[in-house]
Design an enzyme around this catalytic site. Sequence first.
Site, short mmCIF file in Angstrom:
data_model
loop_
_atom_site.label_atom_id
_atom_site.label_comp_id
_atom_site.label_asym_id
_atom_site.label_seq_id
_atom_site.Cartn_x
_atom_site.Cartn_y
_atom_site.Cartn_z
N GLN A 97 102.39 86.62 -9.26
CA GLN A 97 102.26 86.33 -10.69
C GLN A 97 102.02 87.64 -11.43
OE1 GLN A 97 98.84 84.39 -12.72
NE2 GLN A 97 100.33 82.91 -13.47
N TYR A 177 97.14 84.75 -22.32
CA TYR A 177 97.46 86.16 -22.10
C TYR A 177 98.69 86.56 -22.96
CZ TYR A 177 94.01 85.48 -18.48
OH TYR A 177 92.84 85.18 -17.83
N ARG A 224 105.37 80.59 -15.81
CA ARG A 224 104.30 79.60 -16.02
C ARG A 224 103.95 79.51 -17.51
NH1 ARG A 224 98.19 78.65 -13.42
NH2 ARG A 224 98.76 76.55 -12.79
N GLY A 314 94.82 74.58 -7.06
CA GLY A 314 93.94 75.73 -7.18
C GLY A 314 92.68 75.60 -6.35
N ARG A 315 91.67 74.92 -6.92
CA ARG A 315 90.35 74.95 -6.30
C ARG A 315 90.30 74.37 -4.90
NH1 ARG A 315 88.04 73.10 -12.03
NH2 ARG A 315 90.16 72.24 -11.98
C1 FMN Z 1 89.00 80.97 -10.00
C2 FMN Z 1 90.24 80.66 -10.78
C3 FMN Z 1 91.13 81.68 -11.09
C4 FMN Z 1 92.32 81.41 -11.76
N1 FMN Z 1 93.21 82.42 -11.99
C5 FMN Z 1 94.43 82.16 -12.55
C6 FMN Z 1 95.42 83.18 -12.67
O1 FMN Z 1 95.25 84.34 -12.26
N2 FMN Z 1 96.60 82.83 -13.24
C7 FMN Z 1 96.86 81.56 -13.69
O2 FMN Z 1 97.95 81.29 -14.19
N3 FMN Z 1 95.95 80.56 -13.56
C8 FMN Z 1 94.75 80.83 -12.98
N4 FMN Z 1 93.86 79.81 -12.79
C9 FMN Z 1 94.25 78.42 -13.07
C10 FMN Z 1 94.76 77.76 -11.77
O3 FMN Z 1 96.01 78.31 -11.39
C11 FMN Z 1 94.89 76.22 -11.92
O4 FMN Z 1 95.76 75.94 -12.98
C12 FMN Z 1 93.54 75.57 -12.17
O5 FMN Z 1 92.60 75.98 -11.19
C13 FMN Z 1 93.62 74.04 -12.15
O6 FMN Z 1 94.08 73.56 -10.90
P1 FMN Z 1 93.09 72.87 -9.82
O7 FMN Z 1 92.50 71.67 -10.50
O8 FMN Z 1 93.97 72.51 -8.68
O9 FMN Z 1 92.05 73.90 -9.49
C14 FMN Z 1 92.63 80.07 -12.15
C15 FMN Z 1 91.72 79.06 -11.86
C16 FMN Z 1 90.54 79.32 -11.18
C17 FMN Z 1 89.61 78.18 -10.83
#
Ligand code: FMN
Length: 358
Positions: A97, A177, A224, A314-315
Amino acid sequence: MDLFSSVALGDLQLANRVVMAPLTRMRSGASGVPGDLVVEHYRQRAGVGLIVTEGTYPSAESRAYPGQPGIVDDEQAAGWRRVAEAVHERGGRIVMQVMHSGRVSHPDITGTDRIVAPSAIAIQGEAHTPKGKVAYPVPHALTTEEAQATLADIVAAAKRAVAAGLDGVEIHSANGYLLHEFLSPNTNERTDQYGGSPENRARFVLEVTTAVAEAIGAGRVGIRISPMHHVQGMHEVDEADVRATYGYLVDNLRPLGLAYLSVLHSEPGGELVQELRRRFDGPVIANSGFGRVTTREEAVALIEAAHADAVAVGRAIIANPDLVERWQGEHPENEPNPATFYGPGAEGYTDYPFLAAG
Ligand SMILES: Cc1cc2nc3c(=O)[nH]c(=O)nc-3n(C[C@H](O)[C@H](O)[C@H](O)COP(=O)(O)O)c2cc1C
């Protein structure tokens, strides 16, 4: 369709439809070079269909966070080569990314004398710098020429990523961003060809994406977006404008033949996302955002309902390096610990137990 079935996203062949969402973890030090810990983190998670790396900065002034990795110099590229090799050794796929912070930064983080954005409008609130919390500065509004130089930085970063062995790149146009700031009227008050109408606000994102696709091949480029995602001062509340802006964007992304469109929205199966999907007419990765943690049940349902071709998770992947195996066998899961999301060190990063050990 089955979450655990293979799928092609452009040139990317995925063994399953679970995608590791981009996750900023801030473990790459002051140099922005991903080291052993980062290599191990991604190696552990190579069982997903596709890894999207954490947002990685393409130029010094576009760094958003201390400890964030970059793809600016040879040392950083060499670090990423090791990450890509580790993932490939396990049969995984990985795209980078590429993330330009725009106004979501501070000179104490970038080490530059300015940060940049479409317009000179600061974020309300404070940046977490190595020196502590500091009010976000008013960004320098990019001139038309400087916007072209920024585009060139992003293209160079994409080339460097692919040269380092990554399978492709994801252009970060979400979450407040730089590219998202061009799209949204509350952060873009420009009067040149990049501001004003929905078409003008989408222009820079389209130019960047087209240039990256030409440079490395559209089949390994994803993008994205996160329409109406109100983070980091974003405010996209006019639904007609959102539809016009993002509709125009995806209509014009379609002929490029990108690998995928990744959409973060609270209702991936809802009308807006599904309309964008129809108009994009290519593979879509869905994610419902920060409001609720993606579960096995939600991911399975999105694929079964054919609302998406793959799901970004993500999480659950932070806490479960072997998430696909766990979801496939309906095994119990480790709980993520938010206190260790943003570093530092191995705790909460590479020490979540695997199924066999847990
Ligand atoms: C610790 C953390 C860091 C993240 N960093 C990014 C990132 O660098 N780029 C991005 O597009 N989204 C980022 N996100 C968003 C995640 O890609 C994702 O959309 C979000 O965690 C929701 O999905 P989940 O419910 O499966 O965690 C981040 C989320 C978390 C929790």
